[in-house]
Design a protein around this motif. Structure first.
Motif, PDB file in Angstrom:
ATOM      1  N   LEU A 107       9.352  12.730  -3.285  1.00 30.80           N
ATOM      2  CA  LEU A 107       9.139  14.004  -2.597  1.00 30.80           C
ATOM      3  C   LEU A 107       7.749  14.581  -2.850  1.00 30.80           C
ATOM      4  CD1 LEU A 107      12.598  15.723  -3.229  1.00 30.80           C
ATOM      5  CD2 LEU A 107      11.738  14.810  -1.053  1.00 30.80           C
ATOM      6  N   LEU A 108       7.197  14.347  -4.045  1.00 31.33           N
ATOM      7  CA  LEU A 108       5.961  15.015  -4.441  1.00 31.33           C
ATOM      8  C   LEU A 108       4.705  14.168  -4.262  1.00 31.33           C
ATOM      9  CD1 LEU A 108       7.036  16.930  -7.682  1.00 31.33           C
ATOM     10  CD2 LEU A 108       7.056  17.702  -5.317  1.00 31.33           C
ATOM     11  N   LYS A 109       4.849  12.875  -4.028  1.00 33.82           N
ATOM     12  CA  LYS A 109       3.649  12.047  -3.916  1.00 33.82           C
ATOM     13  C   LYS A 109       2.976  12.260  -2.554  1.00 33.82           C
ATOM     14  CE  LYS A 109       5.760   7.798  -2.099  1.00 33.82           C
ATOM     15  NZ  LYS A 109       6.027   6.362  -2.364  1.00 33.82           N
ATOM     16  N   PRO A 110       1.677  11.969  -2.463  1.00 29.31           N
ATOM     17  CA  PRO A 110       0.968  12.118  -1.188  1.00 29.31           C
ATOM     18  C   PRO A 110       1.542  11.196  -0.114  1.00 29.31           C
ATOM     19  CG  PRO A 110      -0.570  11.860  -3.010  1.00 29.31           C
ATOM     20  CD  PRO A 110       0.778  11.553  -3.554  1.00 29.31           C
ATOM     21  N   ASN A 111       1.417  11.627   1.125  1.00 26.56           N
ATOM     22  CA  ASN A 111       1.898  10.845   2.268  1.00 26.56           C
ATOM     23  C   ASN A 111       0.724  10.100   2.888  1.00 26.56           C
ATOM     24  OD1 ASN A 111       3.166   9.814   4.510  1.00 26.56           O
ATOM     25  ND2 ASN A 111       3.226  11.762   5.613  1.00 26.56           N
ATOM     26  N   TYR A 112       0.690   8.793   2.703  1.00 27.37           N
ATOM     27  CA  TYR A 112      -0.429   7.992   3.177  1.00 27.37           C
ATOM     28  C   TYR A 112      -0.137   7.243   4.480  1.00 27.37           C
ATOM     29  CZ  TYR A 112      -2.387   8.719  -1.529  1.00 27.37           C
ATOM     30  OH  TYR A 112      -2.885   9.274  -2.685  1.00 27.37           O
ATOM     31  N   TYR A 120      -7.163   5.444   8.067  1.00 29.25           N
ATOM     32  CA  TYR A 120      -6.847   4.188   7.401  1.00 29.25           C
ATOM     33  C   TYR A 120      -7.155   4.352   5.905  1.00 29.25           C
ATOM     34  CZ  TYR A 120      -6.888   2.236  12.118  1.00 29.25           C
ATOM     35  OH  TYR A 120      -6.631   1.972  13.448  1.00 29.25           O
ATOM     36  N   TYR A 121      -6.147   4.126   5.077  1.00 35.10           N
ATOM     37  CA  TYR A 121      -6.339   4.194   3.635  1.00 35.10           C
ATOM     38  C   TYR A 121      -6.628   2.797   3.100  1.00 35.10           C
ATOM     39  CZ  TYR A 121      -4.827   9.037   3.212  1.00 35.10           C
ATOM     40  OH  TYR A 121      -4.748  10.411   3.283  1.00 35.10           O
ATOM     41  N   ASP A 122      -7.726   2.666   2.340  1.00 32.20           N
ATOM     42  CA  ASP A 122      -8.049   1.349   1.795  1.00 32.20           C
ATOM     43  C   ASP A 122      -7.322   1.106   0.480  1.00 32.20           C
ATOM     44  OD1 ASP A 122      -9.527   2.538  -0.286  1.00 32.20           O
ATOM     45  OD2 ASP A 122     -11.444   2.286   0.741  1.00 32.20           O
ATOM     46  N   THR A 123      -7.665   0.033  -0.181  1.00 32.47           N
ATOM     47  CA  THR A 123      -6.970  -0.401  -1.393  1.00 32.47           C
ATOM     48  C   THR A 123      -6.954   0.666  -2.480  1.00 32.47           C
ATOM     49  OG1 THR A 123      -7.641  -2.672  -0.909  1.00 32.47           O
ATOM     50  CG2 THR A 123      -6.920  -2.212  -3.156  1.00 32.47           C
ATOM     51  N   TYR A 124      -7.970   1.513  -2.506  1.00 29.51           N
ATOM     52  CA  TYR A 124      -8.094   2.509  -3.567  1.00 29.51           C
ATOM     53  C   TYR A 124      -7.754   3.914  -3.088  1.00 29.51           C
ATOM     54  CZ  TYR A 124     -10.163  -1.368  -6.028  1.00 29.51           C
ATOM     55  OH  TYR A 124     -10.354  -2.590  -6.632  1.00 29.51           O
ATOM     56  N   GLY A 125      -7.090   4.029  -1.940  1.00 29.99           N
ATOM     57  CA  GLY A 125      -6.622   5.321  -1.464  1.00 29.99           C
ATOM     58  C   GLY A 125      -7.706   6.185  -0.849  1.00 29.99           C
ATOM     59  N   MET A 175     -16.480   0.880   1.953  1.00 28.98           N
ATOM     60  CA  MET A 175     -16.288   0.189   3.229  1.00 28.98           C
ATOM     61  C   MET A 175     -16.775   1.036   4.415  1.00 28.98           C
ATOM     62  SD  MET A 175     -12.532  -1.432   2.471  1.00 28.98           S
ATOM     63  CE  MET A 175     -12.543  -2.474   3.931  1.00 28.98           C
ATOM     64  N   LEU A 176     -17.510   0.399   5.319  1.00 31.24           N
ATOM     65  CA  LEU A 176     -17.984   1.045   6.546  1.00 31.24           C
ATOM     66  C   LEU A 176     -17.544   0.308   7.807  1.00 31.24           C
ATOM     67  CD1 LEU A 176     -21.701   2.113   5.819  1.00 31.24           C
ATOM     68  CD2 LEU A 176     -19.741   3.614   6.133  1.00 31.24           C
ATOM     69  N   ASN A 177     -17.268  -0.979   7.708  1.00 33.91           N
ATOM     70  CA  ASN A 177     -16.960  -1.796   8.881  1.00 33.91           C
ATOM     71  C   ASN A 177     -15.530  -1.531   9.354  1.00 33.91           C
ATOM     72  OD1 ASN A 177     -15.856  -4.279  10.266  1.00 33.91           O
ATOM     73  ND2 ASN A 177     -18.021  -4.841  10.116  1.00 33.91           N
ATOM     74  N   ILE A 189     -11.968  -2.554   7.741  1.00 36.88           N
ATOM     75  CA  ILE A 189     -11.108  -1.470   7.249  1.00 36.88           C
ATOM     76  C   ILE A 189      -9.707  -1.589   7.839  1.00 36.88           C
ATOM     77  CG2 ILE A 189     -10.737   1.033   7.390  1.00 36.88           C
ATOM     78  CD1 ILE A 189     -13.867   1.276   7.214  1.00 36.88           C
ATOM     79  N   GLN A 190      -9.635  -1.830   9.140  1.00 42.66           N
ATOM     80  CA  GLN A 190      -8.324  -1.956   9.793  1.00 42.66           C
ATOM     81  C   GLN A 190      -7.556  -3.173   9.280  1.00 42.66           C
ATOM     82  OE1 GLN A 190      -9.777  -1.944  13.864  1.00 42.66           O
ATOM     83  NE2 GLN A 190      -8.970   0.115  14.213  1.00 42.66           N
ATOM     84  N   GLU A 191      -8.266  -4.272   9.098  1.00 45.77           N
ATOM     85  CA  GLU A 191      -7.593  -5.509   8.689  1.00 45.77           C
ATOM     86  C   GLU A 191      -7.103  -5.457   7.241  1.00 45.77           C
ATOM     87  OE1 GLU A 191     -10.464  -8.519   9.491  1.00 45.77           O
ATOM     88  OE2 GLU A 191      -9.961  -8.676  11.628  1.00 45.77           O
ATOM     89  N   THR A 192      -7.783  -4.686   6.393  1.00 43.32           N
ATOM     90  CA  THR A 192      -7.425  -4.646   4.970  1.00 43.32           C
ATOM     91  C   THR A 192      -6.728  -3.351   4.581  1.00 43.32           C
ATOM     92  OG1 THR A 192      -9.595  -3.723   4.381  1.00 43.32           O
ATOM     93  CG2 THR A 192      -9.371  -6.126   4.356  1.00 43.32           C
ATOM     94  N   SER A 193      -6.515  -2.460   5.537  1.00 39.84           N
ATOM     95  CA  SER A 193      -5.923  -1.155   5.241  1.00 39.84           C
ATOM     96  C   SER A 193      -4.536  -1.297   4.629  1.00 39.84           C
ATOM     97  CB  SER A 193      -5.834  -0.319   6.520  1.00 39.84           C
ATOM     98  OG  SER A 193      -5.156   0.891   6.279  1.00 39.84           O
ATOM     99  N   LYS A 194      -4.258  -0.477   3.622  1.00 42.23           N
ATOM    100  CA  LYS A 194      -2.948  -0.477   2.978  1.00 42.23           C
ATOM    101  C   LYS A 194      -1.952   0.418   3.711  1.00 42.23           C
ATOM    102  CE  LYS A 194      -4.058  -3.293  -0.294  1.00 42.23           C
ATOM    103  NZ  LYS A 194      -3.472  -4.634  -0.336  1.00 42.23           N
TER     104      LYS A 194
END
Length: 803
Positions: free
Chosen positions: A28-33, A49-54, A784-786, A790-795
């Motif tokens: 309930l309390l964690k961020p919604n990614y 798009y959230y990457d590997t490190y949020g 990341m800028l590309n 970013i889309q291909e590796t997004s978590k």
């Protein structure tokens, strides 16, 4: 037996329920990614798009849309941090933490930040782009406050979430401006020393500019510096208050490194940009990373809590960063109250009336209190508010930040939207305080350093580090200099610019006063940069982790010259010889590093503590002044400070102080770690723990705090892990690199960075501390800028829809 089985079954069930409740609360309390959120005021859909490190990569059609999204995601990761940051300058910490913070609230209210904010906000143009984008960001923050989960800290402290306003941005910037102001620690201290001991004792304290130090060199190119210089590239591409704030683990700006290498200094013929601002460690860490992209705008930036425009940033065209200028933008004045009318004070033209400002301070669990402070034309009276201001004479504070028109938010908007060198430079005069060294590099090959601040002048012969006379009009500020007279270097012929908070060179024959740090880091940076012309980003990364002091071995040499070895045993002589061969490096397995700092502490204590006594000596240990005097004092043969005034039968010498300091250091280390000096390693005394304000509660420490970790480095090396000396012999790191960041314009999409802990301030987030061990190990990750990558590796993907 049956009863025991029933108890066991009950305990297992209870444990299961508790585990289930924990996972429910966590969910309930964690961020919604990920998912889809309705945001009706958007013009068009925004994708995050959230990457590997949020880190959010925010794509939208308009700047207002992406700033609304930024406000929301910034708040869901950092709302508690943003809440505290906006409360400091407004004097609202007691409402959260109780009566222990009343003195801190009074101090910040008396700095007049909130009053200056009111004037600034009243004069804002609501139609300006800066205000529109700021309000868009605030709208996103407030949407999260209304609809998102409440961070756990709000439950634990019992405070309510309240909407943010644009005034909160200016209050936050005011607090960060104050955190630079070394004058609050230094000027009253030096004045107290002068009045208590006499001017003779000031002569050895390195108050004035050291003409032998490493200076930041100015350079203005022979052609107009308003034009881009294009090159053909090889490849196309306050003491009591500070203690209170430290207890709350709130970020305080301390120092910083940056260097920018021109194409002639790099292996691939493109600019290399490096920056690691030094800020007080805290959890969460100070910067929030975000990448914003619209058809007409792109920036990968680093944001302060509650501030929409990045203070550090880059894109494919240019990069910028900051270090602290450390100029003197605060003057203190003695005032004189009318002996027959306490509402008036003396000026050069007669008696004028004090002005009075009243505030209500809310206190958790207690009744509200009313607080009133008075002001002169110079500024607020600090007696009875700031403990370092002693005596009955009224002392006022004149601070550039509150005296001048505040255009800092506008300046950072213009900096973040600049498309080229010309546009970038035009934004800088808007920064009036705090003073910042703004570092710049671009794809065209330009490198530059600008000291950005409103620099003021005083009459000749006036020492700005003393409390001045406010009654006669002879020690008033004369003028604020035009920005063109600020120190700077643009495309210098030595092919790099750098800053390590050291003294800038003169402009038109004048050196500007300040609280500059010693030459240690500057000397090491120039030693490494000068001989090499084939730098790449990996080598720059290695340099950012350098833990060797260019100065400390020289200090050992000077101290060693006068040690009387007849007073030492064989082991002590052996260690003294090892110290003389020491290179000044600080890996975690070094025992010479531990011995050096223990010796230096007792050297400082033996030199200064008898005259200053406990309270002033404690204040002295927290100043840049102390850092500046260690090497010069080690080299002096005579000083009034050598004599111990508590002894009457003899006059102590430098040799006495150094001998007794070495023996005291040795004995204390034996007591702490045993007789084998090879076990006195640096990792046992030099540790880093990222503290959360709630982590002060012992039972919650392991949940909220990150660490502790033994760390390499020390004060005033490139990998600057700062700490305060104290009588424990333990060096708890309090400040250091708030990010390490390298932008390579030969391969900008693979530029590198790291945060000290993680992107999120929410302890239920997987990104709360996922970079902490990487940071300690000296590792980097990609900025990341590309978009395709970013889309291909997004978590995860979070979408904001207008309906």
């Amino acid at each position: 037996m049956i009863r025991l089985k029933k108890i066991a079954v009950f305990l297992v069930m209870l444990l299961g329920i508790l585990i289930l409740l924990f996972f429910i609360v966590t969910g309930l309390l964690k961020p919604n990614y990920e998912g889809n959120i309705e945001f009706n005021s958007l013009e068009k859909e925004v994708s995050i798009y959230y990457d590997t490190y949020g880190i959010p990569h925010i794509y939208g059609e308009t700047q207002e849309d992406v700033y609304k999204a930024l406000g929301y995601v910034h708040a869901q990761d950092r709302l508690w941090q943003m809440e505290l940051m906006r409360r400091i300058a407004a004097g609202k910490l007691s409402e959260v933490f109780g009566e222990d913070l009343i003195a801190t609230d009074k101090f910040f209210l008396s700095l007049d930040i909130e009053e200056a904010t009111k004037k600034t906000v009243a004069n804002l143009d609501p139609k300006s782009t800066v205000v529109k984008l700021s309000n868009a960001y605030i709208e996103g923050v407030n949407k999260f406050i209304k609809e998102g989960p409440t961070p756990v800290e709000f439950y634990l402290t019992g405070i309510e979430k309240k909407d943010f306003k644009i005034s909160d941005m200016y209050n936050t910037m005011g607090y960060m401006a104050f955190s630079f102001a070394m004058a609050h620690k230094t000027d009253p201290l030096l004045t107290n020393i002068k009045e208590k001991l006499g001017e003779t004792y000031l002569s050895d304290l390195e108050i004035n500019v050291d003409t032998n130090t490493v200076w930041l060199k100015n350079y203005k190119p022979p052609i107009s510096d308003t034009l881009q210089i294009k090159r053909k590239l090889k490849n196309t591409v306050a003491t009591t208050v500070n203690k209170a704030l430290e207890k709350l683990s709130l970020p305080l700006f301390e120092g910083s490194n940056s260097w920018v290498l021109s194409p002639k200094k790099t292996k691939k013929g493109a600019v290399l940009f490096a920056n690691d601002p030094h800020i007080g460690f805290s959890q969460p860490s100070v910067w929030y990373e975000a990448h914003l992209k619209t058809p007409d705008y792109e920036k990968y930036g680093y944001h302060l809590g509650g501030i929409p425009f990045p203070l550090l940033g880059h894109n494919r065209n240019l990069a910028y960063g900051l270090t602290m200028f450390e100029n003197d933008d605060v003057d203190f004045y003695y005032e004189k109250t009318n002996p027959t009318d306490s509402t008036k004070y003396k000026t050069a033209t007669g008696w004028e009336s004090y002005s009075y400002v009243s505030k209500t301070i809310k206190i958790k669990g207690e009744k509200d209190i009313r607080f009133t402070y008075k002001k002169t034309k110079h500024g607020p009276i600090l007696n009875g508010i700031a403990k370092q201001v002693r005596g009955e004479k009224p002392i006022s504070m004149s601070w550039t930040y509150t005296l001048c028109e505040n255009k800092v938010l506008d300046a950072f908007y213009k900096i973040s939207t600049a498309n080229n060198f010309k546009e970038f430079k035009q934004a800088l005069p808007g920064i009036h305080a705090p003073g910042l060294n703004v570092m710049y590099g671009d794809v065209e090959g330009n490198v530059a350093w600008f000291a950005s601040a409103k620099i003021h002048t005083l009459p000749d012969g006036i020492n700005s580090k003393m409390v001045l006379d406010g009654t006669k009009g002879k020690e008033e500020r004369l003028e604020y200099l035009d920005f063109s007279k600020n120190p700077k270097a643009i495309n210098p012929p030595w092919n790099y610019v750098y800053s390590a908070n050291n003294q800038p060179d003169s402009v038109e024959g004048k050196l500007y006063p300040g609280y500059y740090l010693p030459e240690n880091r500057a000397k090491r940076i120039t030693q490494l940069l000068e001989p090499k012309n084939d730098w790449d980003k990996e080598q720059v990364g290695t340099m950012m982790l350098d833990v060797t002091s260019a100065v400390n071995p020289l200090v050992v040499t000077e101290l060693g010259k006068v040690v009387d070895v007849k007073l030492l045993n064989d082991s002590q002589i052996e260690v003294l010889d090892l110290l003389k061969e020491w290179k000044g490096d600080y890996p975690i397995d070094s025992y010479t590093a531990t011995i050096y700092h223990r010796w230096i502490y007792y050297f400082i204590k033996g030199t200064f503590s008898d005259e200053l006594e406990e309270e002033l000596f404690s204040e002295f240990l927290g100043t840049h002044l102390l850092k500046r005097i260690i090497a010069p004092m080690a080299a002096k043969s005579e000083s009034v400070w050598w004599d111990n005034i508590t002894t009457t039968n003899r006059k102590e010498t430098k040799q006495d102080i150094i001998n007794s300091a070495f023996v005291a250091a040795w004995n204390s280390l034996e007591k702490d770690f045993g007789k084998d000096y090879k076990k006195w390693t640096w990792n046992k005394v030099h540790t880093l723990e990222h503290e959360h304000p709630i982590g002060k509660v012992k039972a919650l420490r392991s949940f909220f705090n990150v660490g502790p970790f033994p760390v390499p480095g020390t004060r005033e090396v490139i990998n600057n892990m700062g700490f305060l000396y104290n009588n424990t012999g333990k060096y708890k790191v309090t400040s250091g690199p708030s990010t390490r960041r390298i932008v390579d314009f030969s391969d900008v999409e693979n530029s590198m960075s790291i945060l000290p802990t993680g992107q999120s301030g929410n302890p239920f987030s997987p990104h709360y501390q996922d970079q902490a061990e990487m940071f300690v190990r000296g590792e980097f990750r990609k900025m990341m800028l590309n978009k395709k990558e970013i889309q291909e590796t997004s978590k995860s993907l979070l979408i904001f829809s207008p309906n």
